[in-house]
Design a protein around this motif. Sequence first.
Motif, mmCIF file in Angstrom:
data_model
loop_
_atom_site.group_PDB
_atom_site.id
_atom_site.type_symbol
_atom_site.label_atom_id
_atom_site.label_comp_id
_atom_site.label_asym_id
_atom_site.label_seq_id
_atom_site.Cartn_x
_atom_site.Cartn_y
_atom_site.Cartn_z
ATOM 1 N N UNK A 137 0.885 -1.169 0.000
ATOM 2 C CA UNK A 137 0.000 0.000 0.000
ATOM 3 C C UNK A 137 0.920 1.215 0.000
ATOM 4 N N UNK A 138 0.904 1.976 -1.083
ATOM 5 C CA UNK A 138 1.830 3.090 -1.253
ATOM 6 C C UNK A 138 1.046 4.394 -1.250
ATOM 7 N N UNK A 139 1.252 5.195 -0.202
ATOM 8 C CA UNK A 139 0.627 6.508 -0.089
ATOM 9 C C UNK A 139 1.552 7.558 -0.673
ATOM 10 N N UNK A 140 1.004 8.394 -1.515
ATOM 11 C CA UNK A 140 1.718 9.535 -2.083
ATOM 12 C C UNK A 140 1.145 10.768 -1.396
ATOM 13 N N UNK A 141 1.980 11.479 -0.658
ATOM 14 C CA UNK A 141 1.516 12.544 0.225
ATOM 15 C C UNK A 141 1.862 13.904 -0.376
ATOM 16 N N UNK A 142 0.860 14.755 -0.467
ATOM 17 C CA UNK A 142 0.994 16.071 -1.091
ATOM 18 C C UNK A 142 0.536 17.154 -0.116
ATOM 19 N N UNK A 143 1.403 17.557 0.813
ATOM 20 C CA UNK A 143 0.997 18.593 1.754
ATOM 21 C C UNK A 143 0.765 19.918 1.035
#
Length: 151
Positions: A137-143
């Motif tokens: 499960x790969x989360x791509x985080x864009x703050x």
Amino acid sequence: MIPDNEDFFHPGYIVNGEVEVPGVAIAHHRIMPNQLTHLPKRAWQLLEGLFKERRFPLKIKIENSQLKEVRSADGTDFTDEIRELSNPQLELILVEMAVSNNPGLDVSNLDWSVNSVLNEGARGVHFAVGDGVTGAHIDFICPNMEAVLIT
């Protein structure tokens, strides 16, 4: 994000666009079969290595809620590797899309070199591929990114 119609298989929203991703988090479910636990480990090794080599932010293209390209900052394409690690049968379809408005998480203090689910809570958007059971499960985080809702 747009609710789907009856003819569209999945997911229940449509995401399109290009984004730069400064950080990721990798996870797997506790029921993941032991013979597959190497996948999230390999995913973190790949992405942690890119981070350490200063090849972030990742540049990602999304069409119809499916990752079409995952490139490092230097332009190297990692789409096939992400597909394999997250289960190719899921076809890089987004399994998660979330918006966070957490004022308590200061983005300037995030340490992207640490694989932490807490980083998902950064104010902005994150999206993921892979179900954590059959692949990483790969989360791509864009703050600080804002989502636009079209109805």
